[in-house]
Design an enzyme around this catalytic site. Sequence first.
Site, PDB file in Angstrom:
ATOM      1  NE  ARG A 164       4.143   2.257 -12.654  1.00 42.68           N
ATOM      2  CZ  ARG A 164       5.196   2.182 -13.065  1.00 42.68           C
ATOM      3  NH1 ARG A 164       5.315   3.118 -14.132  1.00 42.68           N
ATOM      4  NH2 ARG A 164       6.157   2.574 -11.929  1.00 42.68           N
ATOM      5  CB  SER A 237       3.308  -0.045  -5.878  1.00 38.25           C
ATOM      6  OG  SER A 237       4.801   0.225  -6.422  1.00 38.25           O
ATOM      7  CD  GLU A 333       0.833   0.441 -10.453  1.00 38.53           C
ATOM      8  OE1 GLU A 333       1.469   1.209  -9.940  1.00 38.53           O
ATOM      9  OE2 GLU A 333       1.525  -0.804  -9.865  1.00 38.53           O
TER      10      GLU A 333
HETATM   11  P1  FAD Z   1      -4.408  -9.464 -13.540  1.00 38.89           P
HETATM   12  O1  FAD Z   1      -3.723  -8.778 -12.262  1.00 38.89           O
HETATM   13  O2  FAD Z   1      -4.501 -10.669 -14.536  1.00 38.89           O
HETATM   14  O3  FAD Z   1      -5.387  -7.825 -14.574  1.00 38.89           O
HETATM   15  C1  FAD Z   1      -4.538  -6.811 -14.088  1.00 38.89           C
HETATM   16  C2  FAD Z   1      -6.047  -5.556 -14.839  1.00 38.89           C
HETATM   17  O4  FAD Z   1      -5.535  -6.108 -16.438  1.00 38.89           O
HETATM   18  C3  FAD Z   1      -7.496  -6.446 -14.821  1.00 38.89           C
HETATM   19  O5  FAD Z   1      -8.349  -5.292 -14.035  1.00 38.89           O
HETATM   20  C4  FAD Z   1      -7.295  -7.508 -15.545  1.00 38.89           C
HETATM   21  O6  FAD Z   1      -9.336  -7.411 -15.614  1.00 38.89           O
HETATM   22  C5  FAD Z   1      -6.721  -6.849 -17.454  1.00 38.89           C
HETATM   23  N1  FAD Z   1      -6.241  -7.934 -18.453  1.00 38.89           N
HETATM   24  C6  FAD Z   1      -5.310  -9.062 -17.453  1.00 38.89           C
HETATM   25  N2  FAD Z   1      -5.624  -9.167 -18.614  1.00 38.89           N
HETATM   26  C7  FAD Z   1      -6.264  -8.685 -19.693  1.00 38.89           C
HETATM   27  C8  FAD Z   1      -5.785  -8.730 -21.361  1.00 38.89           C
HETATM   28  N3  FAD Z   1      -5.396 -10.292 -21.768  1.00 38.89           N
HETATM   29  N4  FAD Z   1      -6.343  -7.968 -21.843  1.00 38.89           N
HETATM   30  C9  FAD Z   1      -7.576  -6.855 -21.236  1.00 38.89           C
HETATM   31  N5  FAD Z   1      -7.426  -6.138 -20.102  1.00 38.89           N
HETATM   32  C10 FAD Z   1      -6.398  -7.351 -18.813  1.00 38.89           C
HETATM   33  N6  FAD Z   1       3.018  -3.494 -12.012  1.00 38.89           N
HETATM   34  C11 FAD Z   1       4.525  -2.231 -12.594  1.00 38.89           C
HETATM   35  O7  FAD Z   1       3.880  -1.938 -13.285  1.00 38.89           O
HETATM   36  N7  FAD Z   1       6.213  -2.079 -12.664  1.00 38.89           N
HETATM   37  C12 FAD Z   1       6.157  -3.122 -12.076  1.00 38.89           C
HETATM   38  O8  FAD Z   1       7.684  -2.953 -11.323  1.00 38.89           O
HETATM   39  C13 FAD Z   1       5.613  -3.921 -11.053  1.00 38.89           C
HETATM   40  N8  FAD Z   1       6.152  -5.544  -9.539  1.00 38.89           N
HETATM   41  C14 FAD Z   1       5.304  -5.713  -9.708  1.00 38.89           C
HETATM   42  C15 FAD Z   1       6.215  -6.284  -8.324  1.00 38.89           C
HETATM   43  C16 FAD Z   1       5.244  -7.618  -7.964  1.00 38.89           C
HETATM   44  C17 FAD Z   1       5.917  -8.095  -6.390  1.00 38.89           C
HETATM   45  C18 FAD Z   1       3.933  -8.011  -7.702  1.00 38.89           C
HETATM   46  C19 FAD Z   1       3.060  -8.601  -7.225  1.00 38.89           C
HETATM   47  C20 FAD Z   1       3.444  -6.915  -8.777  1.00 38.89           C
HETATM   48  C21 FAD Z   1       3.748  -5.921  -9.959  1.00 38.89           C
HETATM   49  N9  FAD Z   1       3.628  -4.975 -10.387  1.00 38.89           N
HETATM   50  C22 FAD Z   1       4.640  -3.991 -11.183  1.00 38.89           C
HETATM   51  C23 FAD Z   1       1.994  -5.449 -11.094  1.00 38.89           C
HETATM   52  C24 FAD Z   1       1.685  -6.037 -11.797  1.00 38.89           C
HETATM   53  O9  FAD Z   1       2.355  -7.264 -12.116  1.00 38.89           O
HETATM   54  C25 FAD Z   1       1.063  -5.548 -12.969  1.00 38.89           C
HETATM   55  O10 FAD Z   1       0.297  -5.042 -13.395  1.00 38.89           O
HETATM   56  C26 FAD Z   1       1.228  -6.460 -14.442  1.00 38.89           C
HETATM   57  O11 FAD Z   1       1.264  -6.070 -15.707  1.00 38.89           O
HETATM   58  C27 FAD Z   1      -0.269  -7.934 -13.795  1.00 38.89           C
HETATM   59  O12 FAD Z   1       0.020  -8.424 -14.565  1.00 38.89           O
HETATM   60  P2  FAD Z   1      -1.592  -9.520 -14.792  1.00 38.89           P
HETATM   61  O13 FAD Z   1      -1.297 -10.166 -15.873  1.00 38.89           O
HETATM   62  O14 FAD Z   1      -1.039 -10.120 -13.319  1.00 38.89           O
HETATM   63  O15 FAD Z   1      -2.998  -8.918 -14.718  1.00 38.89           O
HETATM   64  P1  NAP Z   2      12.597   3.323  -6.145  1.00 36.81           P
HETATM   65  O1  NAP Z   2      14.302   3.251  -6.319  1.00 36.81           O
HETATM   66  O2  NAP Z   2      13.507   3.359  -4.189  1.00 36.81           O
HETATM   67  O3  NAP Z   2      12.520   4.778  -5.860  1.00 36.81           O
HETATM   68  C1  NAP Z   2      11.272   5.303  -5.354  1.00 36.81           C
HETATM   69  C2  NAP Z   2      10.541   6.179  -5.935  1.00 36.81           C
HETATM   70  O4  NAP Z   2      11.355   7.280  -7.113  1.00 36.81           O
HETATM   71  C3  NAP Z   2       9.978   5.285  -6.934  1.00 36.81           C
HETATM   72  O5  NAP Z   2       8.881   4.788  -7.124  1.00 36.81           O
HETATM   73  C4  NAP Z   2      10.083   5.415  -8.728  1.00 36.81           C
HETATM   74  O6  NAP Z   2       9.234   6.590  -9.013  1.00 36.81           O
HETATM   75  C5  NAP Z   2      11.381   6.919  -7.855  1.00 36.81           C
HETATM   76  N1  NAP Z   2      12.373   7.613  -8.934  1.00 36.81           N
HETATM   77  C6  NAP Z   2      13.244   7.126  -8.421  1.00 36.81           C
HETATM   78  N2  NAP Z   2      14.499   7.495  -8.999  1.00 36.81           N
HETATM   79  C7  NAP Z   2      13.936   8.197 -10.003  1.00 36.81           C
HETATM   80  C8  NAP Z   2      14.795   8.593 -11.103  1.00 36.81           C
HETATM   81  N3  NAP Z   2      15.787   8.592 -11.829  1.00 36.81           N
HETATM   82  N4  NAP Z   2      14.243   9.418 -12.345  1.00 36.81           N
HETATM   83  C9  NAP Z   2      12.068   9.072 -11.726  1.00 36.81           C
HETATM   84  N5  NAP Z   2      11.734   8.790 -10.868  1.00 36.81           N
HETATM   85  C10 NAP Z   2      12.646   7.920  -9.503  1.00 36.81           C
HETATM   86  O7  NAP Z   2      11.747   2.040  -6.060  1.00 36.81           O
HETATM   87  P2  NAP Z   2      11.664   0.599  -6.152  1.00 36.81           P
HETATM   88  O8  NAP Z   2       9.973   0.940  -4.664  1.00 36.81           O
HETATM   89  O9  NAP Z   2      12.528   0.445  -5.605  1.00 36.81           O
HETATM   90  O10 NAP Z   2      11.015   0.235  -7.034  1.00 36.81           O
HETATM   91  C11 NAP Z   2      11.900   0.223  -8.533  1.00 36.81           C
HETATM   92  C12 NAP Z   2      10.863   0.400 -10.032  1.00 36.81           C
HETATM   93  O11 NAP Z   2       9.787  -0.420  -9.749  1.00 36.81           O
HETATM   94  C13 NAP Z   2      10.512   1.467  -9.709  1.00 36.81           C
HETATM   95  O12 NAP Z   2      10.331   2.071 -11.006  1.00 36.81           O
HETATM   96  C14 NAP Z   2       8.703   1.189  -9.175  1.00 36.81           C
HETATM   97  O13 NAP Z   2       7.841   2.019 -10.247  1.00 36.81           O
HETATM   98  C15 NAP Z   2       9.195  -0.045  -9.978  1.00 36.81           C
HETATM   99  N6  NAP Z   2       8.309  -0.935  -9.093  1.00 36.81           N
HETATM  100  C16 NAP Z   2       6.541  -0.828  -9.282  1.00 36.81           C
HETATM  101  C17 NAP Z   2       6.094  -1.904  -9.002  1.00 36.81           C
HETATM  102  C18 NAP Z   2       5.035  -2.121  -9.223  1.00 36.81           C
HETATM  103  O14 NAP Z   2       3.706  -2.169  -8.554  1.00 36.81           O
HETATM  104  N7  NAP Z   2       4.242  -0.629  -9.782  1.00 36.81           N
HETATM  105  C19 NAP Z   2       5.983  -2.460  -7.801  1.00 36.81           C
HETATM  106  C20 NAP Z   2       7.577  -2.769  -7.624  1.00 36.81           C
HETATM  107  C21 NAP Z   2       8.440  -1.589  -8.658  1.00 36.81           C
HETATM  108  P3  NAP Z   2       8.653   5.475 -10.452  1.00 36.81           P
HETATM  109  O15 NAP Z   2       7.532   4.670  -9.589  1.00 36.81           O
HETATM  110  O16 NAP Z   2       7.933   6.400 -10.777  1.00 36.81           O
HETATM  111  O17 NAP Z   2       9.785   4.961 -11.075  1.00 36.81           O
END
Ligand code: FAD
Ligand code: NAP
Length: 337
Positions: A164, A237, A333
Amino acid sequence: MQIKKNISLKSYNTFGIEAKAQLLVNIESEEQLKEAYQSPKLMALPKLVLGGGSNILFTKNQRKAILKINIRGIDVLDQKDHEVRVKVGAGEIWHQFVLWCLDHNLGGVENLSLIPGTVGAAPVQNIGAYGVELKDVFDSLEAYEIKSGKIKLFNKEQCQFDYRNSFFKGRGKDQFVITSVTFKLSTQPRFDVSYGGIQRWLDEKGLELNIHNISESVIHIRQTKLPDPVKIGNAGSFFKNPIIEKPLHEALKLIYEDLPHYPLDSGSIKIPAAWLIEQCGWKGRRMDQIGVHERQPLVLVNYGGGKGLEILKLSEQIQISIQNKFGIELKTEVNIF
Ligand code: FAD
Ligand code: NAP
């Protein structure tokens, strides 16, 4: 270049937080991006680059020019054996791009279905879900360097992708605007169902393993577990899963026998932050208009009318309680502005 003055950012962030922006500029092309940084009218103002606003928490009004990146386009560059390179504009919606890949039978991003936001923001935190990260399908990206006014090409190594995290969230922060990302996709993908829920869902439905069914499974699991930002404000998250070293893990295991953990190749251990937060009693807690989600405690929510500063304060209280109970630092994050 379309410029709006004194505009509400409520519909520009998935938390649904009310904050005002001094200027909001819609950027449709690289030329407009250059113009925004070089025009005398905008030069004096600090800038904030915005995609879909799904990884942002606004804690105050923004005395800035918000550059909303809308640069579009999906172009197939070339195909070599089973590998297809596709160049995508930074303003394309990530999930629409995933659907485009599925339509074209190109594998690699199916586990990343339904992640909100834009393609340009995806490398910033090396988005990841269900065992796959952006870096796994990454070829290169182009970014506008603010200092020189030039477009630069970044390969994978230069992006310094990490859990991340990337160069653009670290040392390169506020220096570059990503304008396009090139992906390496496959006509013969390897499937990743290491996250148990995917395979379980396929078995229950009697579906074969392919990119379409994996995507469907991921969409189903996400819709069941995560709040939809259209209905309840959130930015996914709020914290990263902490990565701890062996001695601390050994010590914690003596007290918490059921401590969930995932060993990493580096020898360190990933602990699900959601479990830590639940153990501290935060799961489902509500304070007026904000709270901790009832099914996924890693997600902080705005039920409507909540303030960015209130959410920030809640996040700090959670961090302190985890530090006190487990001796673990929870890192944020979400990007705070
Ligand atoms: P923004 O929120 O608009 O920006 C995020 C950051 O990136 C800011 O610092 C901004 O300045 C910068 N930025 C944006 N665009 C650019 C660009 N073109 N160049 C340089 N910098 C830029 N994330 C995960 O990793 N995994 C997930 O599974 C995941 N699930 C999510 C689920 C939900 C319900 C929500 C709401 C969010 C989730 N996220 C997840 C977080 C988010 O969706 C990601 O981080 C996504 O990539 C953000 O994109 P955005 O366009 O909305 O960025
Ligand atoms: P989950 O499947 O309930 O798992 C809980 C946590 O354990 C996750 O955060 C995941 O880490 C870790 N995990 C589970 N199984 C694993 C495996 N086989 N190997 C290594 N790590 C494992 O998680 P969840 O909340 O429902 O989310 C599912 C996936 O979507 C995850 O990968 C999560 O990161 C992603 N997600 C991200 C965001 C965001 O905003 N970043 C929001 C929603 C969902 P990791 O998170 O490192 O994968």
